[in-house]
Design a protein around this motif. Sequence first.
Motif, PDB file in Angstrom:
ATOM      1  N   UNK A   1       0.811  -1.214   0.000  1.00 16.78           N
ATOM      2  CA  UNK A   1       0.000   0.000   0.000  1.00 16.78           C
ATOM      3  C   UNK A   1       0.845   1.264   0.000  1.00 16.78           C
ATOM      4  N   UNK A   2       2.010   1.211   0.627  1.00 19.93           N
ATOM      5  CA  UNK A   2       2.849   2.396   0.763  1.00 19.93           C
ATOM      6  C   UNK A   2       3.996   2.439  -0.240  1.00 19.93           C
ATOM      7  N   UNK A   3       4.129   1.425  -1.071  1.00 19.95           N
ATOM      8  CA  UNK A   3       5.299   1.345  -1.943  1.00 19.95           C
ATOM      9  C   UNK A   3       5.416   2.527  -2.897  1.00 19.95           C
ATOM     10  N   UNK A   4       4.328   2.888  -3.559  1.00 18.36           N
ATOM     11  CA  UNK A   4       4.414   3.978  -4.540  1.00 18.36           C
ATOM     12  C   UNK A   4       4.837   5.273  -3.859  1.00 18.36           C
ATOM     13  N   UNK A   5       4.221   5.590  -2.727  1.00 20.19           N
ATOM     14  CA  UNK A   5       4.615   6.803  -1.997  1.00 20.19           C
ATOM     15  C   UNK A   5       6.068   6.714  -1.520  1.00 20.19           C
ATOM     16  N   UNK A   6       6.502   5.517  -1.120  1.00 16.33           N
ATOM     17  CA  UNK A   6       7.878   5.321  -0.663  1.00 16.33           C
ATOM     18  C   UNK A   6       8.862   5.561  -1.807  1.00 16.33           C
ATOM     19  N   UNK A   7       8.545   5.042  -2.987  1.00 21.19           N
ATOM     20  CA  UNK A   7       9.441   5.199  -4.129  1.00 21.19           C
ATOM     21  C   UNK A   7       9.421   6.617  -4.693  1.00 21.19           C
ATOM     22  N   UNK A   8       8.398   7.394  -4.355  1.00 18.11           N
ATOM     23  CA  UNK A   8       8.349   8.802  -4.762  1.00 18.11           C
ATOM     24  C   UNK A   8       9.278   9.680  -3.927  1.00 18.11           C
ATOM     25  N   UNK A   9       9.681   9.203  -2.749  1.00 18.25           N
ATOM     26  CA  UNK A   9      10.486  10.022  -1.846  1.00 18.25           C
ATOM     27  C   UNK A   9      11.831  10.375  -2.498  1.00 18.25           C
ATOM     28  N   UNK A  10      12.263  11.651  -2.417  1.00 14.06           N
ATOM     29  CA  UNK A  10      13.543  12.054  -3.016  1.00 14.06           C
ATOM     30  C   UNK A  10      14.736  11.279  -2.471  1.00 14.06           C
ATOM     31  N   UNK A  11      14.683  10.884  -1.201  1.00 14.15           N
ATOM     32  CA  UNK A  11      15.801  10.159  -0.594  1.00 14.15           C
ATOM     33  C   UNK A  11      15.844   8.690  -1.000  1.00 14.15           C
ATOM     34  N   UNK A  12      14.788   8.211  -1.675  1.00 15.84           N
ATOM     35  CA  UNK A  12      14.738   6.800  -2.074  1.00 15.84           C
ATOM     36  C   UNK A  12      14.951   6.660  -3.583  1.00 15.84           C
ATOM     37  N   UNK A  13      13.959   7.011  -4.385  1.00 14.41           N
ATOM     38  CA  UNK A  13      14.110   6.856  -5.834  1.00 14.41           C
ATOM     39  C   UNK A  13      13.587   8.046  -6.629  1.00 14.41           C
ATOM     40  N   UNK A  14      12.801   8.935  -6.010  1.00 14.46           N
ATOM     41  CA  UNK A  14      12.264  10.141  -6.666  1.00 14.46           C
ATOM     42  C   UNK A  14      11.522   9.807  -7.960  1.00 14.46           C
ATOM     43  N   UNK A  15      10.727   8.738  -7.952  1.00 14.77           N
ATOM     44  CA  UNK A  15       9.969   8.331  -9.135  1.00 14.77           C
ATOM     45  C   UNK A  15       8.612   9.022  -9.170  1.00 14.77           C
ATOM     46  N   UNK A  16       8.068   9.208 -10.371  1.00 14.13           N
ATOM     47  CA  UNK A  16       6.683   9.667 -10.451  1.00 14.13           C
ATOM     48  C   UNK A  16       5.761   8.466 -10.229  1.00 14.13           C
ATOM     49  N   UNK A  17       4.487   8.697  -9.909  1.00 13.36           N
ATOM     50  CA  UNK A  17       3.597   7.582  -9.546  1.00 13.36           C
ATOM     51  C   UNK A  17       3.482   6.490 -10.607  1.00 13.36           C
ATOM     52  N   UNK A  18       3.408   6.878 -11.877  1.00 13.89           N
ATOM     53  CA  UNK A  18       3.252   5.881 -12.941  1.00 13.89           C
ATOM     54  C   UNK A  18       4.475   4.971 -13.029  1.00 13.89           C
ATOM     55  N   UNK A  19       5.671   5.561 -12.922  1.00 15.31           N
ATOM     56  CA  UNK A  19       6.890   4.745 -12.970  1.00 15.31           C
ATOM     57  C   UNK A  19       7.026   3.886 -11.718  1.00 15.31           C
ATOM     58  N   UNK A  20       6.664   4.450 -10.567  1.00 14.65           N
ATOM     59  CA  UNK A  20       6.746   3.698  -9.315  1.00 14.65           C
ATOM     60  C   UNK A  20       5.838   2.479  -9.351  1.00 14.65           C
ATOM     61  N   UNK A  21       4.673   2.602 -10.004  1.00 16.66           N
ATOM     62  CA  UNK A  21       3.725   1.491 -10.078  1.00 16.66           C
ATOM     63  C   UNK A  21       4.340   0.279 -10.768  1.00 16.66           C
ATOM     64  N   UNK A  22       5.202   0.522 -11.758  1.00 13.14           N
ATOM     65  CA  UNK A  22       5.853  -0.601 -12.438  1.00 13.14           C
ATOM     66  C   UNK A  22       6.777  -1.353 -11.483  1.00 13.14           C
ATOM     67  N   UNK A  23       7.428  -0.623 -10.594  1.00 16.59           N
ATOM     68  CA  UNK A  23       8.326  -1.285  -9.638  1.00 16.59           C
ATOM     69  C   UNK A  23       7.555  -2.085  -8.595  1.00 16.59           C
ATOM     70  N   UNK A  24       6.320  -1.684  -8.317  1.00 10.66           N
ATOM     71  CA  UNK A  24       5.500  -2.454  -7.384  1.00 10.66           C
ATOM     72  C   UNK A  24       5.292  -3.873  -7.917  1.00 10.66           C
ATOM     73  N   UNK A  25       5.291  -4.021  -9.237  1.00 10.08           N
ATOM     74  CA  UNK A  25       5.158  -5.353  -9.828  1.00 10.08           C
ATOM     75  C   UNK A  25       6.311  -6.262  -9.435  1.00 10.08           C
ATOM     76  N   UNK A  26       7.494  -5.679  -9.177  1.00 11.73           N
ATOM     77  CA  UNK A  26       8.621  -6.498  -8.725  1.00 11.73           C
ATOM     78  C   UNK A  26       8.350  -7.072  -7.340  1.00 11.73           C
ATOM     79  N   UNK A  27       7.695  -6.284  -6.499  1.00 12.87           N
ATOM     80  CA  UNK A  27       7.355  -6.739  -5.145  1.00 12.87           C
ATOM     81  C   UNK A  27       6.438  -7.954  -5.211  1.00 12.87           C
ATOM     82  N   UNK A  28       5.344  -7.840  -5.972  1.00 13.06           N
ATOM     83  CA  UNK A  28       4.407  -8.949  -6.089  1.00 13.06           C
ATOM     84  C   UNK A  28       4.972 -10.069  -6.968  1.00 13.06           C
ATOM     85  N   UNK A  29       5.813  -9.713  -7.941  1.00 11.77           N
ATOM     86  CA  UNK A  29       6.434 -10.732  -8.781  1.00 11.77           C
ATOM     87  C   UNK A  29       7.389 -11.615  -7.999  1.00 11.77           C
TER      88      UNK A  29
END
Length: 421
Positions: free
Chosen positions: A254-282
Amino acid sequence: MEHISQYPPRQPEQAAAGATGPLVIVTTLFFMWGLLTALNDVLIPHLKALYALSYSQAMLVQFCFFGAYFLVSLPAGMLIRKIGYQYGAVTGLAVAAAGCALFYPAATGGYGLFLFGFFVLAAGITILQVAANPYVAALGAPKTASSRLTLTQAFNSLGTTIAPALGGILILSGTLAGDAAGQAASVQLPYLVLATALLLLACLFAVARLPIIEHADDAALPRHGARSLLAHRNLVLGVLGIFLYVGAEVSIGSFLINFLEMPAIAALNPADAAHYVSYYWGGAMVGRFIGFAVMRSVSPGKALAFTAASAIALVLAAVFGHGRAAMWAILAVGLCNSIMFPTIFSMALHRVGTLTGQASGILCMAIVGGALVPFAQGVLADAVGLQHSFLVPAACYAFILFFGLKFSGLYHKDEVGPHIN
């Protein structure tokens, strides 16, 4: 509730031989509810931005969604007992379709109507869960029930893997520069398509030829069922284990997209972060296919303890780290999640006997952890920041580590699955 103690039939090798077709059909349910559940991870940050919500307010999505498991599990068991597993699945698919259809008026009706749609959708999925988990356990030999559940959960993970990337494309990518009305409306078409697919699946299940599994007679049950259930420590602690596992898994997602948006982590936009969430479930999907083979020879308790310890280490690396290392650490927790649900579920049911049906219903109710743990993390995130709030799922995995170690010798050396006769 259904009672698995009489399943499979008296000649399990014959039942296993004829169970492949029905198992394939039922596995499609696992895929579908995985897809629907993981789409929440895309909608939560989307609705949070759209309605300017706090983290705890955004987690009301999971509160309503997984709260349905607690409220609907027992009525679903009574319904399935009356109409059977097959038509129980048809009913669950129809209710889930209605929940998806509610997202169309919710686009103009506000956040409250979205929450109601999540609850109805989850009510349908709950009916599917209550029917499908014990049904899979019944389709074959008891000693391989854990392995069989792990295999079907792998296809559940296939759905959860596809969903974030699909949601990122269909919901998030087109709303980055849109107005509020356009952002709300972006969920309408995808969920209408899902509603249609669910109705088509309901029609398929209505006409499919599936074996009829009979229930145990009520007269065969112990008179003091609740007291007898409490006598099984593996069940009592297993209920808490399911509660905390589902809570941790859902909370992280639930918090992954917001976590990956953080500047100190990956500074991704929401659409790009959503693709990385697939790695978590994958990761969970890959781990479940591996677990299907490994769990036939490795002690379930030891495997569970190892994956829980690994999850704790990875979450702590994400909490106290930064940059891409923290990002990949939290994503890798998905691999550790892989075997946890089916393993805890089957270990909790070990030698419960004629109370297996009641115990299965209680375990399904424990999925309410997906409602409460994310909300708790949301409250902590509002108070101390998002990154440190991941200490909540770390604490959940600590109990799962304890559960795995405590019952590492639960099975006899010639058993690799739950004994439910």
